[in-house]
Design a protein around this motif. Sequence first.
Motif, PDB file in Angstrom:
ATOM      1  N   THR A 158      31.553-100.953  41.485  1.00 59.72           N
ATOM      2  CA  THR A 158      31.947-100.494  40.159  1.00 59.72           C
ATOM      3  C   THR A 158      31.564-101.486  39.072  1.00 59.72           C
ATOM      4  OG1 THR A 158      33.792 -99.344  41.210  1.00 59.72           O
ATOM      5  CG2 THR A 158      33.898 -99.615  38.819  1.00 59.72           C
ATOM      6  N   TRP A 159      31.583-102.769  39.429  1.00 59.31           N
ATOM      7  CA  TRP A 159      31.305-103.774  38.394  1.00 59.31           C
ATOM      8  C   TRP A 159      29.883-103.668  37.851  1.00 59.31           C
ATOM      9  CZ3 TRP A 159      27.512-107.500  38.648  1.00 59.31           C
ATOM     10  CH2 TRP A 159      26.922-107.722  39.896  1.00 59.31           C
ATOM     11  N   THR A 160      28.995-103.032  38.607  1.00 63.47           N
ATOM     12  CA  THR A 160      27.607-102.890  38.151  1.00 63.47           C
ATOM     13  C   THR A 160      27.399-101.644  37.286  1.00 63.47           C
ATOM     14  OG1 THR A 160      26.970-101.579  40.099  1.00 63.47           O
ATOM     15  CG2 THR A 160      26.823-103.984  40.287  1.00 63.47           C
ATOM     16  N   ASP A 207      38.685 -99.685  31.189  1.00 69.45           N
ATOM     17  CA  ASP A 207      37.569-100.572  30.849  1.00 69.45           C
ATOM     18  C   ASP A 207      36.846-100.014  29.615  1.00 69.45           C
ATOM     19  OD1 ASP A 207      35.318-102.126  30.678  1.00 69.45           O
ATOM     20  OD2 ASP A 207      34.886-102.104  32.827  1.00 69.45           O
TER      21      ASP A 207
END
Length: 1195
Positions: free
Chosen positions: A155-157, A200
């Motif tokens: 998910t961080w990408t 986010d």
Amino acid sequence: MATQTGLPAAPLLVIRNDAPSFPAVALSAEAAPFTPQAASSWQLSDAERQFSRCAAKLRALRTDSSQLREQLNLLFDQLISENYNKTQDPNIQPEDVCALLKHASCLVPLNQEHLVIKLCKLVHHLLNQLKVIMDEQTLDVLLNYTAAALRACSTWTHSGILLALSTIVYGNGPQCQQHLNDLLGEEGVLLRYSCLSQPDMELRHVALACMANICLRIPGQPPLDDEYRSVCFRVFLKTLQAPTPSDTDEVFYCRVIQAALKGFQSCLSGGKWKFSGGEALGSVLAVLKRLMFQGSPGVSVEWPAVLFPAPLPQYESVSAHKPAEPQTQPEAPKDTAPPGKGNKKKKSRGKGKKTSTGESRGDAGEEDDGEAAPVPQRGGGREGGRGEGEFVSKPPPPSLYPSWKRSTSDSEFSDPEGSAQSKLRLYHGRVREGALRCLLLVVYSVEKRTLYGYWSSFIPDSPVAGTPSLTLVTIILKDPSAKVRACALQVLTTMLDGSRHFLAVAEDTASPRTSYTPFSFTLATAIRELHRSLSLALLAETSPRTLTQVIKCLAYLVSNAPYHRLRPGLLSPLWKQIRPFVRHRDVNVRVSVLTLYGALVTTQAPLPEVQLLLQQPEGSGAGSLTPQNSALSWRQRDGVTTSQRTSQTHSPLVPHTPGEGDSSPLWLLQLCVSLVTQPREDQSDSRGAGTGGSVALEPPPVRLEALQVLSYLVRGYISLVQSCLCEIGQVSARCLRETDSSIQLHGAKLLEELGTGIIQQYRAESSVPESSRVPVSQVVRFWSEVLSGPLNGALQDEEHPTLQMHACETLSCILPQAFTQLPEKMQLMCITVLLGLTYSENYLVKVAAVRALGIYVLFPCLREDVMFVADAANTILAALDDRSPNVRAKAAWSLGNLTDTLIINMEKVGVDFQDELSDMLLLKMLQAATRAAADKDKVKCNAVRALGNLLHFLRQCQLTRSAFQSPLEDAVNVLIKTVQSVVMKVKWNACYALGNAFRNPALPLDSASWAGDAFSVLCHVVTSCNNFKVRIKSAAALAVPAHRRCYGDEKRFSCVWLSLAAALKNSEDTNDFLEYRYSTSLRHTLSKALLHLLSLSQPQDMPALSTSLSGEEAMGIKDHLFKYLKAEERGEGTEGEKDTGGDSSNPQQRVMGLQQTLIRLKGLKADEEAQREQESSKEVVVAFLEDLIKNCALN
């Protein structure tokens, strides 16, 4: 660089790898002289060389290469580090970029997430900065790669992957059909990341940006499917409607709102958008209105969720219980002065302080105001590629504005705090600007009638007193950002554009009512408030581009407001207030001021208030106007040096023009003439058009607008400018001598307006007294100078056909009385030129020349000249066969005029003219008009007019000739068919033509085979046509025949009578209010036609007449005939009177005519075969008429 490229560094000698290499050439006397290569062929920038080297290395890599990961990292870093925006036109081919990205995507596995992120950055960087348009294969490869990365990577990408995806899909939404369901479906990744519950903000922002770019439509491409566009629209709207989360950084959230607004724009600009119901539109307008004031200091209100199309001012009442400043704004220092004192203090400091040229109202975070004013655009930039995060800190604003608008001094908080506040103000300004751009697109998309219901939410309809309402005017007057103010002005201008019919209701001339406020008065108040507010903005504005928008907005207001229904006094202050800006240093401001003056002299011209303003001397009251002095002060502060002030102080206040200081009433005329002909006072403007080396005239836009204002002056106020006729002619002549074709064109148009204005004075229906008209001798002198000047060159300028066209139209604007007195040589020159230009290859020139001939054939001095009439006829007939429909339409119009001339000559000159005109020419005209009557509608309507005139003109000796028999029958049959046309203008002209033909006594109406069809079709139209003007024309045609035999047997006569009687009975039956206003005229014409038939009736007609004139039906007929005889119904009866040759008889004459009819009927003797029936029927008719005459005598 050596480290990056792998080349060894030379310690003693630096080798220039970028130096060009030339091929070896042997020295020889025969060798060609040396010519250096162009710099563009070998001189590459560092970024271009870096890209070439890295691309070559990247192409050499393979998936099985050793140290693949390290080499990819190094190459990606090198490519991403280069700034390609520094190179104006980088010599990097799109196909090279596409090949590089496709190959790179094959090298980076999805399990190497850091490399995936770097590749995504590279994709965004190259596509965004190099503006690459991808081919379909590259688009498909990159879409598949990013879609797979979203599924496989952590998910961080996803934030970085979506950023690359937003760049890939920019304007390519319709080409991404196979991926749209994965992105925008119910479980789509973009919907998941853009939802309101997404914590986010960066991920949410980039998801919204990606959706916005999918919806973006590039001109020439189809829009996104409505299904997906609606999904995105709902997401954007929910995002904008959601309140700001309390635990979110406001700058980040502003970026989210910006992305949603950009998506909103993409949806609205991607084709016509239909809002589902009024509530959807109200929701959109409500959220946009809230965001229009995002971050505005001092604004704290209860915003509604929906705006309804009804004036509900309680929606926007300012809450007195909430703090004046948002929580994000820094606290005001203790030593801050109250608004009044603060303004006073600022004024005293402002006198000795200068501001920079591009300074706006002091928005510390506002972008450079030197950029172009906002215009409606279809789309925006790729997300992240427009320098987000950059902001500029500016000095405090001028003191002219309220204290709440002043920027807080940098000394009141630390540098990091000041930077954060400046950045927040910048993003708030961008949100407000984006909301206004969206509102502009909504105004374009929604039907104007629907939008009028929401005007009260955006335009103040009452003077601002006490608690102000939050409208567009609030932003225009108080927003610290020049860009936001310009956007608000553009929205207001668009709302005003085309609102003339809506504002026409406004009126405040009557005394105000106390019980209720009429809507007309509310509209009038809104117009007055707009005048007041825009006048304040005119004084306060410091940005030249925004000032231009203010003046343009005023021009639209002036063009659409009904000043003849408003109390005088609105235009006078504005007229004087804009005078200083005529000499403004900015060209666009000067042009817009002239546009505003043009609007002032065209609105409801001639307007008494404007007429008085035109007659005032130039300097009257100018020095006493405080607003002008105020405007002068800020303009002198704004970027003008001390030496410049000394030399220019006089310009804004009192423009220097010829005759300055004298009592000439036409100061605007003098101003425009000086702007067109005289050198500029300030020669520093590089855009001035030089005519003699050091002498520079005003820039072309200013001169063109000045010429336009001159044309408007001549058109609306000819009585005021006619004393300067020769001077205006000299200006036009000077313009025609110039090399700039646009200046020449406007010079010709000015001559055309002058000629038209003079002709209007001499028209029969003109109300201008003869003593106030331009003397014919002066008109002759004027045209003599014009025709001996440069107009001849314009007529022969084949390189500029538009100029030729207007020169032809200028020739057609010569006053006929003046043309008669022109020298014969000039008359011959005009005729020869026009006849020649009708054979021009350019259809515009041909149209103008044919039209001018159609006007010349009506001139008294030319219409009796058989040779000229014959030449004009042959020329017009040739044009009637032209392939251009515009030429044929104008040729048909001219042929109609020429046949009007034939009728006039037949009545005034008589048989002599008819004898001299060739029968063969008449036959050609009849056949050509018949063919044209089967052409397009715009040709047909004038062709049938010509046919009617020709059928009226032909004599007995011609009608009996065998050569005319078939064309005559064809012509009448065409007219009968045309009467049945669905186009009302064609139908009207066909009825007129048949009536005109019936006037010819030689026409065999009693025996011709087509006569029955002609009467039948007219009877059908008079009873059934929905258009009352067509009914009037058909009724007038049925009343034309002067003899009973023309109506044929008693059956046809009875049909005509019953049709007219039925039409009279149903003369008020219509569902169209616009037609109802012609009902009086229709009854007038029908009554006259019925009385005409009674005057011609014979014994065999009595049975049919008696049936109609007895019983209940007789009462209605008697009532209408009584009103006609007593002239009780006038209304618009002149329509029918014109059609029947004029009915100027008074009531007494009409009654006398009816009495004569009664006497004639009493003396009629019945036929022996039906004597009893006819006698009894005659008694009924006689009794009806006697009763009618008796009623007229009693009343």
